[in-house]
Design an enzyme around this catalytic site. Structure first.
Site, PDB file in Angstrom:
ATOM      1  N   CYS A  82       0.874  -1.180   0.000  1.00  0.00           N
ATOM      2  CA  CYS A  82       0.000   0.000   0.000  1.00  0.00           C
ATOM      3  C   CYS A  82       0.908   1.227   0.000  1.00  0.00           C
ATOM      4  O   CYS A  82       1.620   1.474   0.982  1.00  0.00           O
ATOM      5  CB  CYS A  82      -0.893  -0.020   1.240  1.00  0.00           C
ATOM      6  SG  CYS A  82      -1.949   1.435   1.347  1.00  0.00           S
ATOM      7  N   ASN A  84       0.229   4.633  -0.264  1.00  0.00           N
ATOM      8  CA  ASN A  84      -0.127   5.722   0.655  1.00  0.00           C
ATOM      9  C   ASN A  84       0.049   5.252   2.089  1.00  0.00           C
ATOM     10  O   ASN A  84       0.505   6.007   2.961  1.00  0.00           O
ATOM     11  CB  ASN A  84      -1.575   6.171   0.424  1.00  0.00           C
ATOM     12  CG  ASN A  84      -1.746   6.926  -0.879  1.00  0.00           C
ATOM     13  OD1 ASN A  84      -0.854   7.666  -1.291  1.00  0.00           O
ATOM     14  ND2 ASN A  84      -2.877   6.731  -1.538  1.00  0.00           N
ATOM     15  N   ASN A 189      -6.994  -4.194  -8.291  1.00  0.00           N
ATOM     16  CA  ASN A 189      -7.305  -2.770  -8.166  1.00  0.00           C
ATOM     17  C   ASN A 189      -7.455  -2.231  -9.589  1.00  0.00           C
ATOM     18  O   ASN A 189      -6.614  -2.527 -10.446  1.00  0.00           O
ATOM     19  CB  ASN A 189      -6.160  -2.040  -7.459  1.00  0.00           C
ATOM     20  CG  ASN A 189      -5.873  -2.634  -6.090  1.00  0.00           C
ATOM     21  OD1 ASN A 189      -6.645  -2.431  -5.157  1.00  0.00           O
ATOM     22  ND2 ASN A 189      -4.789  -3.403  -5.955  1.00  0.00           N
ATOM     23  N   ARG A 208      -9.396  -3.006  -4.745  1.00  0.00           N
ATOM     24  CA  ARG A 208      -9.705  -4.348  -4.246  1.00  0.00           C
ATOM     25  C   ARG A 208      -9.869  -4.278  -2.729  1.00  0.00           C
ATOM     26  O   ARG A 208      -9.057  -3.651  -2.043  1.00  0.00           O
ATOM     27  CB  ARG A 208      -8.526  -5.261  -4.608  1.00  0.00           C
ATOM     28  CG  ARG A 208      -8.624  -6.664  -4.085  1.00  0.00           C
ATOM     29  CD  ARG A 208      -7.457  -7.496  -4.542  1.00  0.00           C
ATOM     30  NE  ARG A 208      -6.182  -7.110  -3.919  1.00  0.00           N
ATOM     31  CZ  ARG A 208      -5.077  -7.851  -3.946  1.00  0.00           C
ATOM     32  NH1 ARG A 208      -5.071  -9.019  -4.581  1.00  0.00           N
ATOM     33  NH2 ARG A 208      -3.959  -7.434  -3.381  1.00  0.00           N
ATOM     34  N   CYS A 216      -4.754   6.108  -4.316  1.00  0.00           N
ATOM     35  CA  CYS A 216      -4.146   4.783  -4.144  1.00  0.00           C
ATOM     36  C   CYS A 216      -2.715   4.896  -4.648  1.00  0.00           C
ATOM     37  O   CYS A 216      -2.489   5.072  -5.853  1.00  0.00           O
ATOM     38  CB  CYS A 216      -4.930   3.746  -4.946  1.00  0.00           C
ATOM     39  SG  CYS A 216      -4.150   2.120  -5.002  1.00  0.00           S
TER      40      CYS A 216
HETATM   41  N1  LIG Z   1      -4.459   2.201  -1.041  1.00  0.00           N
HETATM   42  C1  LIG Z   1      -3.306   1.455  -1.311  1.00  0.00           C
HETATM   43  C2  LIG Z   1      -3.483   0.062  -1.857  1.00  0.00           C
HETATM   44  C3  LIG Z   1      -4.108  -0.852  -0.821  1.00  0.00           C
HETATM   45  C4  LIG Z   1      -4.160  -2.305  -1.224  1.00  0.00           C
HETATM   46  C5  LIG Z   1      -5.109  -2.600  -2.340  1.00  0.00           C
HETATM   47  N2  LIG Z   1      -6.473  -2.273  -2.033  1.00  0.00           N
HETATM   48  C6  LIG Z   1      -4.986  -4.087  -2.718  1.00  0.00           C
HETATM   49  O1  LIG Z   1      -5.825  -4.903  -2.291  1.00  0.00           O
HETATM   50  O2  LIG Z   1      -4.027  -4.425  -3.411  1.00  0.00           O
HETATM   51  C7  LIG Z   1      -2.177   2.229  -1.922  1.00  0.00           C
HETATM   52  O3  LIG Z   1      -2.062   3.411  -1.567  1.00  0.00           O
HETATM   53  O4  LIG Z   1      -1.360   1.674  -2.641  1.00  0.00           O
END
Ligand SMILES: N[C@@H](CCC[C@H](N)C(=O)O)C(=O)O
Length: 272
Positions: A82, A84, A189, A208, A216
């Protein structure tokens, strides 16, 4: 009564509940994550960041003397990375006096990443390499099938380029895009973007395990990498999302993301 100390932070309005769990003993299974991230019944967040000493994470075999960012989506699922969240995680560790040397090294499910605190509340992070797949795929949304590019930023992304900003604004991302489950067996995503210039992109995302978010970090890197692969360049790319503005650097030695990260609250929550 079980209580948990938490902090709350965000990076370009992608927001997280943060818990410090040095020894990896806190009861933060999927139910607790869903409760903490619930915006009405809990604290509220797009995900949870759990700070654990890497030596207490059985899945980590690298340096034991760093912090491990255990990231969970709001629906309780695990994700590899992630972008952020990593900046907010570093901001939290800095404010708690838990890290000092720069670059700050953080263990994640996608490997060991580095972070550099900058002036103006910004943090620059490394995110390994963004792998842009050559084989195209598709994404369907609101009855339209779009060509999409797969980008691996540690976690999976399907990137769709749209022709103009009106088309980007008109998307109803309250409705989840449909993707090819054979290409993305663990889900994906989905980013939609418009190139305002080669190195100036506007993006929206359906994450996702979360739904539409205002930003993101890994998705921002994914659209920059897809655009650079199509247009054939390296270097800096500005990406604008509903939650703010970030900068991606596509370098020989990997990809880097720079953006703000703040901790906005501390508290204690009673677990159900
Ligand atoms: N918000 C995040 C990504 C978080 C994980 C993503 N929802 C997944 O399931 O891969 C970012 O800032 O990268």
């Amino acid at each position: 009564m079980t209580t948990l100390n938490f902090a709350k932070g965000h990076g370009t309005r992608n927001d997280f509940v943060i818990v410090l769990d040095r020894e990896g003993i806190l009861p933060v299974g999927p139910d607790v994550v869903r409760f903490l991230c619930d915006r009405r019944a809990g604290i509220g967040g797009d995900g949870l960041l759990r700070a654990v000493r890497a030596s207490h994470m059985p899945e980590w075999s690298g340096r034991p003397d760093v912090w491990f960012m255990d990231y969970r989506n709001a629906d309780g699922s695990l994700a590899e990375m992630c972008g952020n969240g990593l900046r907010v995680f570093v901001r939290f560790l800095l404010e708690e006096g838990l890290v000092d040397q720069t670059p700050i090294q953080i263990a994640t499910r996608a490997g060991l990443m580095e972070a550099w605190p900058l002036d103006g509340g910004l943090i620059r992070i490394s995110l390994g390499h963004a792998e842009v797949a050559e084989t195209p795929t598709w994404v369907r949304h609101a009855g339209i099938e779009y060509p999409a590019t797969t980008v691996d930023v540690g976690n999976p992304h399907a990137v769709v380029e749209l022709a103009d900003l009106d088309a980007l604004r008109a998307l109803d991302l309250g409705v989840a895009p449909i993707f090819d489950p054979q290409i993305y067996p663990q889900g994906v995503n989905v980013e939609f973007y418009v190139a305002r210039g080669d190195r100036d992109l506007q993006m929206r995302v359906h994450e996702r395990g979360v739904g539409e978010t205002e930003s993101c970090g890994t998705g921002i890197v994914a659209v920059a990498a897809a655009q650079a692969a199509h247009a054939g360049f390296r270097g800096g790319v500005d990406v604008h999302v509903p939650g703010g503005d970030l900068r991606v650097d596509l370098a020989e030695d990997g990809v880097f993301l720079t953006g703000p990260a703040v901790v906005v609250a501390h508290g204690t929550v009673v677990l159900p």
